[in-house]
Design a protein around this motif. Structure first.
Motif, PDB file in Angstrom:
ATOM      1  N   GLY A   8       0.818  -1.211   0.000  1.00 59.20           N
ATOM      2  CA  GLY A   8       0.000   0.000   0.000  1.00 59.20           C
ATOM      3  C   GLY A   8       0.847   1.255   0.000  1.00 59.20           C
ATOM      4  N   MET A   9       1.937   1.243   0.794  1.00 56.51           N
ATOM      5  CA  MET A   9       2.833   2.400   0.846  1.00 56.51           C
ATOM      6  C   MET A   9       3.443   2.670  -0.534  1.00 56.51           C
ATOM      7  N   CYS A  10       3.937   1.621  -1.176  1.00 59.06           N
ATOM      8  CA  CYS A  10       4.574   1.788  -2.490  1.00 59.06           C
ATOM      9  C   CYS A  10       3.570   2.271  -3.536  1.00 59.06           C
ATOM     10  N   LEU A  11       2.394   1.651  -3.566  1.00 56.47           N
ATOM     11  CA  LEU A  11       1.385   2.070  -4.538  1.00 56.47           C
ATOM     12  C   LEU A  11       0.930   3.493  -4.272  1.00 56.47           C
ATOM     13  N   ARG A  23      -1.320 -13.254  -4.742  1.00 56.53           N
ATOM     14  CA  ARG A  23      -0.193 -14.098  -4.334  1.00 56.53           C
ATOM     15  C   ARG A  23       0.188 -15.114  -5.410  1.00 56.53           C
ATOM     16  N   SER A  24      -0.329 -14.933  -6.621  1.00 59.76           N
ATOM     17  CA  SER A  24      -0.021 -15.845  -7.724  1.00 59.76           C
ATOM     18  C   SER A  24       1.473 -15.812  -8.017  1.00 59.76           C
ATOM     19  N   PRO A  25       2.057 -16.984  -8.314  1.00 54.43           N
ATOM     20  CA  PRO A  25       3.488 -17.007  -8.672  1.00 54.43           C
ATOM     21  C   PRO A  25       3.814 -16.143  -9.893  1.00 54.43           C
ATOM     22  N   MET A  26       2.811 -15.889 -10.727  1.00 55.21           N
ATOM     23  CA  MET A  26       3.033 -15.095 -11.934  1.00 55.21           C
ATOM     24  C   MET A  26       2.996 -13.598 -11.652  1.00 55.21           C
ATOM     25  N   LYS A  27       2.660 -13.207 -10.423  1.00 52.24           N
ATOM     26  CA  LYS A  27       2.527 -11.789 -10.086  1.00 52.24           C
ATOM     27  C   LYS A  27       3.821 -11.021 -10.306  1.00 52.24           C
ATOM     28  N   ASP A  59       6.701  -6.044 -15.294  1.00 55.33           N
ATOM     29  CA  ASP A  59       6.235  -5.428 -16.536  1.00 55.33           C
ATOM     30  C   ASP A  59       5.657  -4.045 -16.267  1.00 55.33           C
ATOM     31  N   ALA A  60       4.806  -3.933 -15.263  1.00 51.97           N
ATOM     32  CA  ALA A  60       4.184  -2.639 -14.946  1.00 51.97           C
ATOM     33  C   ALA A  60       5.215  -1.624 -14.476  1.00 51.97           C
ATOM     34  N   CYS A  61       6.136  -2.043 -13.608  1.00 54.76           N
ATOM     35  CA  CYS A  61       7.160  -1.116 -13.103  1.00 54.76           C
ATOM     36  C   CYS A  61       8.046  -0.600 -14.235  1.00 54.76           C
ATOM     37  N   ILE A 111       6.016   1.785 -16.438  1.00 56.54           N
ATOM     38  CA  ILE A 111       5.881   3.099 -15.802  1.00 56.54           C
ATOM     39  C   ILE A 111       7.162   3.905 -15.989  1.00 56.54           C
ATOM     40  N   GLU A 112       8.292   3.255 -15.799  1.00 59.15           N
ATOM     41  CA  GLU A 112       9.580   3.934 -15.965  1.00 59.15           C
ATOM     42  C   GLU A 112       9.769   4.394 -17.417  1.00 59.15           C
ATOM     43  N   VAL A 113       9.471   3.533 -18.372  1.00 59.07           N
ATOM     44  CA  VAL A 113       9.632   3.877 -19.791  1.00 59.07           C
ATOM     45  C   VAL A 113       8.723   5.046 -20.165  1.00 59.07           C
ATOM     46  N   VAL A 114       7.480   5.021 -19.693  1.00 60.34           N
ATOM     47  CA  VAL A 114       6.540   6.090 -20.028  1.00 60.34           C
ATOM     48  C   VAL A 114       6.983   7.409 -19.391  1.00 60.34           C
ATOM     49  N   THR A 115       7.442   7.382 -18.140  1.00 60.61           N
ATOM     50  CA  THR A 115       7.870   8.635 -17.510  1.00 60.61           C
ATOM     51  C   THR A 115       9.148   9.168 -18.155  1.00 60.61           C
TER      52      THR A 115
END
Length: 161
Positions: A32-35, A80-84, A90-92, A95-99
């Motif tokens: 929650g803190m990170c998000l 808690r999926s192993p694929m998370k 991918d999302a992180c 986000i970095e590429v877009v910024t």
């Protein structure tokens, strides 16, 4: 020279202690803190980009709603999926590429800005302990004499150059 990731890793180690070297699950409080930090910075970008008016007000309201939701995450809310880890990486990275692309499209001196912010963050580390000083709520404290990053100087150096 270390990468931006390595520099941020160094700061987070000083702030939070040893970090995992392999994908690990975060608890709801840390997640929650990170998000919320990502949401807060996105909110700052929205405010810096939009003019005052209905569009900005509506965007700020949505960001505030998301902040409230993220502050109340429970363990059962987490995937808690192993694929998370794949989807999170991918999302992180996206986000970095877009910024970085946003900075590039604006002609902003991103690397210099990063160095300025990172230097300011590293100044929050106690040189005696190698750790950040925190208050009773876990918030990193700014030591006496700390100065915020001077991004205005970074921008002004490039205006009209």
């Amino acid at each position: 020279m270390s990468t931006h990731f390595q520099q941020v890793h160094q700061f987070n180690t000083a702030a939070r202690g040893e970090l995992p070297v392999n994908p690990a699950t975060l608890d709801a409080r840390t997640t929650g803190m990170c998000l919320n930090l990502i949401n807060e910075e996105f909110g700052e970008l929205i405010e810096a980009t939009l003019t005052d008016g209905a569009t900005l007000d509506a965007a700020k309201q949505k960001i505030d709603e998301l902040t409230h939701i993220l502050k109340n995450l429970a363990e059962e809310d987490l995937n808690r999926s192993p694929m998370k880890a794949i989807a999170q990486l991918d999302a992180c990275v996206d986000i970095e590429v877009v910024t970085l692309g946003f900075s590039a499209m604006h002609g902003l001196p991103h690397d210099e800005g990063f160095a300025e912010v990172q230097g300011s963050n590293m100044a929050k580390i106690d040189p005696e302990t190698g750790r950040c000083i925190k208050n009773e709520f876990g918030k990193i404290q700014k030591p006496e004499g700390w100065t915020p990053p001077d991004l205005a100087a970074v921008i002004l150096k490039h205006v009209g150059a």
